[in-house]
Design a protein around this motif. Structure first.
Motif, PDB file in Angstrom:
ATOM      1  N   THR A  74       0.827  -1.224   0.000  1.00 24.28           N
ATOM      2  CA  THR A  74       0.000   0.000   0.000  1.00 24.28           C
ATOM      3  C   THR A  74       0.862   1.276   0.000  1.00 24.28           C
ATOM      4  N   LYS A  75       0.236   2.354  -0.413  1.00 26.42           N
ATOM      5  CA  LYS A  75       0.890   3.663  -0.297  1.00 26.42           C
ATOM      6  C   LYS A  75       1.107   3.995   1.176  1.00 26.42           C
ATOM      7  N   ASP A  76       0.179   3.545   2.027  1.00 24.95           N
ATOM      8  CA  ASP A  76       0.325   3.782   3.472  1.00 24.95           C
ATOM      9  C   ASP A  76       1.669   3.200   3.957  1.00 24.95           C
ATOM     10  N   ALA A  77       1.987   1.992   3.498  1.00 23.47           N
ATOM     11  CA  ALA A  77       3.231   1.344   3.932  1.00 23.47           C
ATOM     12  C   ALA A  77       4.451   2.071   3.357  1.00 23.47           C
ATOM     13  N   VAL A  78       4.372   2.457   2.098  1.00 23.59           N
ATOM     14  CA  VAL A  78       5.477   3.214   1.485  1.00 23.59           C
ATOM     15  C   VAL A  78       5.728   4.492   2.279  1.00 23.59           C
ATOM     16  N   ASP A  79       4.657   5.218   2.574  1.00 23.71           N
ATOM     17  CA  ASP A  79       4.809   6.484   3.311  1.00 23.71           C
ATOM     18  C   ASP A  79       5.363   6.232   4.703  1.00 23.71           C
ATOM     19  N   PHE A  80       4.894   5.165   5.341  1.00 29.51           N
ATOM     20  CA  PHE A  80       5.392   4.858   6.692  1.00 29.51           C
ATOM     21  C   PHE A  80       6.907   4.630   6.646  1.00 29.51           C
ATOM     22  N   VAL A  81       7.354   3.837   5.698  1.00 26.85           N
ATOM     23  CA  VAL A  81       8.790   3.516   5.618  1.00 26.85           C
ATOM     24  C   VAL A  81       9.591   4.770   5.270  1.00 26.85           C
ATOM     25  N   LEU A  82       9.069   5.557   4.349  1.00 18.80           N
ATOM     26  CA  LEU A  82       9.782   6.779   3.947  1.00 18.80           C
ATOM     27  C   LEU A  82       9.966   7.754   5.105  1.00 18.80           C
ATOM     28  N   THR A  83       8.982   7.808   5.983  1.00 16.73           N
ATOM     29  CA  THR A  83       9.049   8.813   7.052  1.00 16.73           C
ATOM     30  C   THR A  83       9.626   8.257   8.355  1.00 16.73           C
ATOM     31  N   SER A  84       9.954   6.965   8.381  1.00 14.97           N
ATOM     32  CA  SER A  84      10.489   6.401   9.625  1.00 14.97           C
ATOM     33  C   SER A  84      12.015   6.453   9.599  1.00 14.97           C
ATOM     34  N   HIS A  85      12.622   6.099  10.733  1.00 17.12           N
ATOM     35  CA  HIS A  85      14.078   6.212  10.832  1.00 17.12           C
ATOM     36  C   HIS A  85      14.794   5.113  10.024  1.00 17.12           C
ATOM     37  N   HIS A  86      16.131   5.162  10.048  1.00 16.70           N
ATOM     38  CA  HIS A  86      16.897   4.341   9.100  1.00 16.70           C
ATOM     39  C   HIS A  86      16.915   2.851   9.440  1.00 16.70           C
ATOM     40  N   LYS A  87      16.368   2.454  10.590  1.00 17.18           N
ATOM     41  CA  LYS A  87      16.345   1.017  10.918  1.00 17.18           C
ATOM     42  C   LYS A  87      15.083   0.330  10.409  1.00 17.18           C
ATOM     43  N   ILE A  88      14.258   1.064   9.684  1.00 17.74           N
ATOM     44  CA  ILE A  88      13.019   0.496   9.145  1.00 17.74           C
ATOM     45  C   ILE A  88      13.140   0.399   7.625  1.00 17.74           C
ATOM     46  N   ALA A  89      12.964  -0.828   7.101  1.00 14.67           N
ATOM     47  CA  ALA A  89      13.056  -1.040   5.651  1.00 14.67           C
ATOM     48  C   ALA A  89      11.879  -1.906   5.207  1.00 14.67           C
ATOM     49  N   ALA A  90      11.793  -2.160   3.905  1.00 16.84           N
ATOM     50  CA  ALA A  90      10.669  -2.964   3.399  1.00 16.84           C
ATOM     51  C   ALA A  90      11.100  -3.768   2.182  1.00 16.84           C
ATOM     52  N   THR A  91      10.499  -4.941   2.037  1.00 15.28           N
ATOM     53  CA  THR A  91      10.664  -5.695   0.789  1.00 15.28           C
ATOM     54  C   THR A  91       9.443  -5.450  -0.094  1.00 15.28           C
ATOM     55  N   ILE A  92       9.677  -5.575  -1.404  1.00 13.84           N
ATOM     56  CA  ILE A  92       8.588  -5.412  -2.385  1.00 13.84           C
ATOM     57  C   ILE A  92       8.658  -6.587  -3.362  1.00 13.84           C
ATOM     58  N   THR A  93       7.514  -7.207  -3.611  1.00 19.63           N
ATOM     59  CA  THR A  93       7.474  -8.395  -4.481  1.00 19.63           C
ATOM     60  C   THR A  93       7.324  -7.983  -5.953  1.00 19.63           C
ATOM     61  N   PRO A  94       7.680  -8.894  -6.867  1.00 15.30           N
ATOM     62  CA  PRO A  94       7.464  -8.571  -8.285  1.00 15.30           C
ATOM     63  C   PRO A  94       5.984  -8.554  -8.650  1.00 15.30           C
ATOM     64  N   HIS A  95       5.192  -9.394  -7.986  1.00 19.60           N
ATOM     65  CA  HIS A  95       3.766  -9.421  -8.369  1.00 19.60           C
ATOM     66  C   HIS A  95       3.028  -8.168  -7.905  1.00 19.60           C
ATOM     67  N   HIS A  96       3.432  -7.589  -6.767  1.00 20.05           N
ATOM     68  CA  HIS A  96       2.774  -6.349  -6.368  1.00 20.05           C
ATOM     69  C   HIS A  96       3.222  -5.162  -7.233  1.00 20.05           C
ATOM     70  N   LEU A  97       4.379  -5.289  -7.895  1.00 24.72           N
ATOM     71  CA  LEU A  97       4.799  -4.253  -8.844  1.00 24.72           C
ATOM     72  C   LEU A  97       4.082  -4.398 -10.189  1.00 24.72           C
ATOM     73  N   LEU A  98       3.824  -5.642 -10.589  1.00 20.90           N
ATOM     74  CA  LEU A  98       3.323  -5.881 -11.951  1.00 20.90           C
ATOM     75  C   LEU A  98       1.814  -6.086 -12.029  1.00 20.90           C
ATOM     76  N   ALA A  99       1.163  -6.281 -10.880  1.00 22.62           N
ATOM     77  CA  ALA A  99      -0.268  -6.598 -10.930  1.00 22.62           C
ATOM     78  C   ALA A  99      -1.029  -5.806  -9.868  1.00 22.62           C
TER      79      ALA A  99
END
Ligand code: DOR
Ligand code: ZN
Length: 342
Positions: free
Chosen positions: A175-200
Motif C-alpha cells: 500500500t501507499k500507506d506502507a510506502v509512506d510509513f517507511v519513507l518517514t520512519s528512521h533508518h532502521k526500518i526497511a521494506a521488501t517489495i514483491t514482483p507481483h505487487h509491482l506488476l499486478a
C-alpha cells in the motif's frame, strides 16, 4: 541488448521442504546468491535446532557445486523467549519473523498479541536480531484490503516507538500507506517489495473472472494509489526498499480450489519480472541497488561477488512446472516476457 549486474539476493522466499523443495530450489539458485528463508513450514521453524535441520535439508538438495547460501529465520510464537533468540543467533539465524496468528499459510502458531512478546523484542533489540513482519491485522471486522494500513496504526507504530533501536523489515508491502510509513520512519526500518505487487493489481485478479493464481497475502491492491506507490518506491533508489519475492509455491490443485491457497510463485523468473517492472518505469539503472545491494546492506552482508547477465529477449513463460508429486502454475504463465537471464 544485455547488461550485467551483481548477483541479487532474495530477501523473502518460501522454499517449503521435502519433494516440493527439491522441485523448485534450482530456480532460485540459478538467480540468487542468497535468500532469506521463510520459516512457515507445516511444522514451523521455532527454535535453533529446527533452523539448523531445515538449513541442512536445503543444503542437501542444492545442485552440485552451488554456492547458494540459505539464511535462516526463526518463527515467533507467543512462547518465544530471549533464550530462543540467543540460541538462534548463536546458530547463525539472521532474523525472526512475526506472523500475526491466522494471517496466512501455516500461521496458526503465530503471535496472538505482540505486547506479549515485548520482553523478547527487547532482547532482539539488544542483540541486534532483525524483526521481519507480516504486516496485517487479522480481526474479522477489518476489511481485507485495509489490514495493512490498520496494522501500521495499531501495531507497527507502537513497536517502532517502544523499540527505537530494533531493525525491522516490513515485508511484502502493498500500500501507499506502507510506502509512506517507511519513507518517514528512521533508518532502521526497511521494506521488501514483491514482483507481483509491482506488476499486478486487484483488477488482474478479479476482472473477467476470478484468477486464483493472482491470489496472495497481503492481497493485491488498487493500481492508484497503491501499485503506483510501490513502483515509485522500488525504482526510487532509496536504500530502504529492496528485493524480496515472497515466491510462495502451492500445487496447482491447491490454488484452483473452492478455498484456494494464498501465494504466487515467482522464483522461476524473479529477476526478469523485476527487470520488466523497472524497465516500464524507465529505471533499469536502479535495479542493481534494489536487487543486489540494499538488502545485503540492511542485513550487514557483503555484496555477492558473482554477476548475472540479463538479455533483452522475448520468451514465453511455461504453463506449468513439475512440483513435488504434481505441478505448479507460475506467475505470468503462457505470457511473453522481454528479459531473460543468461
Ligand atoms: O501469499 C502468501 N503466501 N503470503 C504469505 O504471507 C505466505 C505465503 C505462503 O507461505 O504460502
Ligand atoms: Zn512470505
Amino acid at each position: 541488448m544485455q547488461f550485467k549486474m551483481i548477483q541479487p539476493d532474495d530477501c523473502h522466499l518460501h522454499v517449503r521442504s521435502g519433494a516440493a523443495l527439491k522441485s523448485i530450489i534450482g530456480m532460485t539458485v540459478a538467480q540468487m546468491g542468497r535468500a532469506i528463508i521463510m520459516p512457515n513450514l507445516n511444522s514451523p521453524v521455532t527454535n535453533a535446532t529446527q533452523a539448523r535441520i531445515y538449513k541442512e535439508e536445503i543444503l542437501s538438495v542444492l545442485p552440485k557445486g552451488s554456492k547458494f547460501n540459505p539464511l535462516m529465520v526463526l518463527y515467533l510464537t507467543d512462547n518465544t523467549t530471549s533464550k530462543d533468540i540467543q540460541e538462534a543467533i548463536d546458530s547463525g539465524v539472521v532474523a525472526a519473523k512475526l506472523y500475526p496468528v491466522g494471517v496466512t499459510t501455516n500461521s496458526d502458531g503465530g503471535v496472538t498479541n505482540i505486547t506479549k512478546l515485548y520482553p523478547t523484542l527487547e532482547s532482539m533489540q539488544k542483540l541486534g536480531m532483525l524483526l521481519l513482519m507480516h504486516g496485517e491485522v487479522t480481526r474479522n471486522e477489518v476489511d481485507i484490503f485495509d489490514r495493512e494500513a490498520v496494522f501500521i496504526d495499531e501495531v507497527l507504530n507502537q513497536v517502532v516507538n517502544n523499540f527505537p533501536e530494533l531493525k525491522i523489515v516490513f515485508e511484502h508491502i502493498t500500500t501507499k500507506d506502507a510506502v509512506d510509513f517507511v519513507l518517514t520512519s528512521h533508518h532502521k526500518i526497511a521494506a521488501t517489495i514483491t514482483p507481483h505487487h509491482l506488476l499486478a493489481n486487484r483488477n488482474d485478479m478479479l476482472v473477467g473472472g476470478i484468477k486464483p493464481h493472482y491470489f496472495c497475502l497481503p492481497v493485491l491492491k488498487r493500481k492508484n494509489p497503491h501499485q503506483l506507490a510501490l513502483l515509485y518506491a522500488a525504482t526510487s533508489g532509496n536504500t530502504k526498499f529492496f528485493l524480496g519475492t515472497d515466491s510462495a509455491p502451492h500445487a496447482k490443485t491447491d490454488k484452483e480450489s473452492a478455498c484456494g491457497c494464498a501465494g504466487i510463485f515467482t522464483a522461476h523468473c524473479a529477476i526478469e519480472l523485476y527487470a520488466t517492472a523497472f524497465e516500464r518505469q524507465n529505471a533499469l539503472d536502479k535495479l542493481e541497488g534494489f536487487a543486489s545491494k540494499f538488502g545485503a546492506d540492511f542485513y550487514n552482508l557483503p555484496h555477492n561477488t558473482q554477476t548475472i547477465t540479463l538479455k533483452k529477449q522475448d520468451w514465453v513463460v511455461p504453463a506449468s512446472y513439475p512440483f513435488a508429486h504434481s505441478d505448479i502454475v507460475p506467475f505470468m504463465a503462457t505470457k511473453t516476457l522481454g528479459w531473460k537471464l543468461i
